[in-house]
Write a protein that holds these residues in place. Structure first.
Motif, short mmCIF file in Angstrom:
data_model
loop_
_atom_site.label_atom_id
_atom_site.label_comp_id
_atom_site.label_asym_id
_atom_site.label_seq_id
_atom_site.Cartn_x
_atom_site.Cartn_y
_atom_site.Cartn_z
N PHE A 227 0.73 -1.26 0.04
CA PHE A 227 0.08 0.04 -0.06
C PHE A 227 0.87 1.31 -0.04
N SER A 228 1.96 1.21 0.69
CA SER A 228 2.89 2.33 0.95
C SER A 228 3.76 2.59 -0.51
N SER A 229 3.76 1.34 -1.05
CA SER A 229 4.64 1.39 -2.47
C SER A 229 3.57 2.25 -3.66
N ARG A 230 2.40 1.50 -3.55
CA ARG A 230 1.29 2.24 -4.45
C ARG A 230 1.34 3.80 -4.22
N ALA A 231 1.09 4.12 -2.76
CA ALA A 231 0.90 5.65 -2.82
C ALA A 231 2.21 6.45 -3.17
N ILE A 232 3.48 5.72 -2.95
CA ILE A 232 4.66 6.63 -3.69
C ILE A 232 4.65 6.58 -5.04
N ALA A 233 4.15 5.46 -5.49
CA ALA A 233 4.05 5.21 -6.90
C ALA A 233 3.09 6.42 -7.69
N ILE A 234 2.28 6.52 -7.00
CA ILE A 234 1.04 7.80 -7.21
C ILE A 234 1.68 9.06 -7.19
N LEU A 235 2.29 9.30 -6.06
CA LEU A 235 2.83 10.64 -5.82
C LEU A 235 4.00 10.84 -6.87
N GLU A 236 4.65 9.89 -7.10
CA GLU A 236 5.83 10.05 -8.19
C GLU A 236 5.28 10.46 -9.49
N HIS A 237 4.39 9.59 -9.98
CA HIS A 237 3.66 10.01 -11.19
C HIS A 237 3.16 11.46 -11.28
N LEU A 238 2.54 11.90 -10.09
CA LEU A 238 2.08 13.14 -10.27
C LEU A 238 3.07 14.31 -10.44
N GLY A 239 4.25 13.80 -10.01
CA GLY A 239 5.56 14.66 -10.06
C GLY A 239 5.48 15.77 -8.97
N THR A 240 4.61 15.80 -7.88
CA THR A 240 4.61 16.90 -6.91
C THR A 240 5.59 16.64 -6.01
N PRO A 241 6.23 17.79 -5.30
CA PRO A 241 7.15 17.47 -4.28
C PRO A 241 6.24 16.90 -2.93
N TYR A 242 6.88 16.06 -2.40
CA TYR A 242 6.20 15.59 -1.06
C TYR A 242 7.25 14.92 -0.19
N GLU A 243 6.72 14.95 1.12
CA GLU A 243 7.74 14.40 2.34
C GLU A 243 7.11 13.15 2.69
N THR A 244 7.79 12.13 3.24
CA THR A 244 7.36 11.07 3.81
C THR A 244 7.79 10.91 5.30
N VAL A 245 7.05 10.07 6.09
CA VAL A 245 7.31 9.88 7.47
C VAL A 245 7.24 8.51 7.64
N ASP A 246 8.55 7.81 8.06
CA ASP A 246 8.50 6.37 8.23
C ASP A 246 7.76 5.81 9.56
N VAL A 247 6.65 5.77 9.45
CA VAL A 247 6.00 5.30 10.92
C VAL A 247 6.87 3.86 11.53
N LEU A 248 7.39 3.30 11.02
CA LEU A 248 8.32 1.99 11.41
C LEU A 248 9.24 2.58 12.50
N GLN A 249 9.93 3.88 12.02
CA GLN A 249 10.83 4.27 12.99
C GLN A 249 10.67 4.86 14.31
N ASP A 250 9.25 5.19 14.48
CA ASP A 250 8.67 5.59 15.52
C ASP A 250 7.29 5.19 16.07
N GLN A 251 7.24 4.39 17.15
CA GLN A 251 5.86 3.72 17.53
C GLN A 251 5.08 4.67 18.10
N GLU A 252 5.45 5.94 18.58
CA GLU A 252 4.57 7.13 19.15
C GLU A 252 3.72 7.74 17.64
N ILE A 253 4.49 7.95 16.79
CA ILE A 253 3.93 8.46 15.41
C ILE A 253 2.99 7.17 14.99
N ARG A 254 3.57 6.10 14.93
CA ARG A 254 2.61 5.15 14.10
C ARG A 254 1.26 4.97 14.94
N GLN A 255 1.23 5.06 16.11
CA GLN A 255 -0.02 4.96 16.57
C GLN A 255 -0.87 6.28 16.75
#
Length: 104
Positions: free
Chosen positions: A32-60
């Motif tokens: 699902f994350s891979s598909r989301a990135i593919a969509i954003l890349e196709h749109l060519g818009t600048p974006y930021e990502t946050v890896d929720v696997l690196q921070d349990q507080e953010i993930r929840q």
């Protein structure tokens, strides 16, 4: 948990397009994350990502922040858009391109 909420709020409001995802843009850790990135890349818009696997507080915390149970989660100009299925529907209809490119 309010610290996580404040951090999430700052990320959402501080970036025009931000994707909370599992993994990174270069190495998504779920389909699902891979598909989301593919969509954003196709749109060519600048974006930021946050890896929720690196921070349990953010993930929840992001699930509570949006009242949405799954990840990835896309925010555009401070507004919650949805997960990868909603992103795909909006991409196919052209609505997502309009949303990310509209001057606000």
């Amino acid at each position: 948990m309010s610290n996580a909420n404040e951090r999430i709020d700052a990320l959402v409001k501080g970036n025009d397009v931000v994707l909370f995802m599992k993994g990174t843009a270069l190495f998504p850790q779920c389909g699902f994350s891979s598909r989301a990135i593919a969509i954003l890349e196709h749109l060519g818009t600048p974006y930021e990502t946050v890896d929720v696997l690196q921070d349990q507080e953010i993930r929840q915390g992001i699930k509570e922040y949006s009242d949405w149970p799954t990840i990835p989660q896309l925010y555009v100009k401070g507004e919650f858009v949805g997960g990868s299925d909603i992103m795909m529907e909006m991409f196919e209809s052209g609505e997502l391109k309009t949303m990310v490119s509209a001057d606000a």
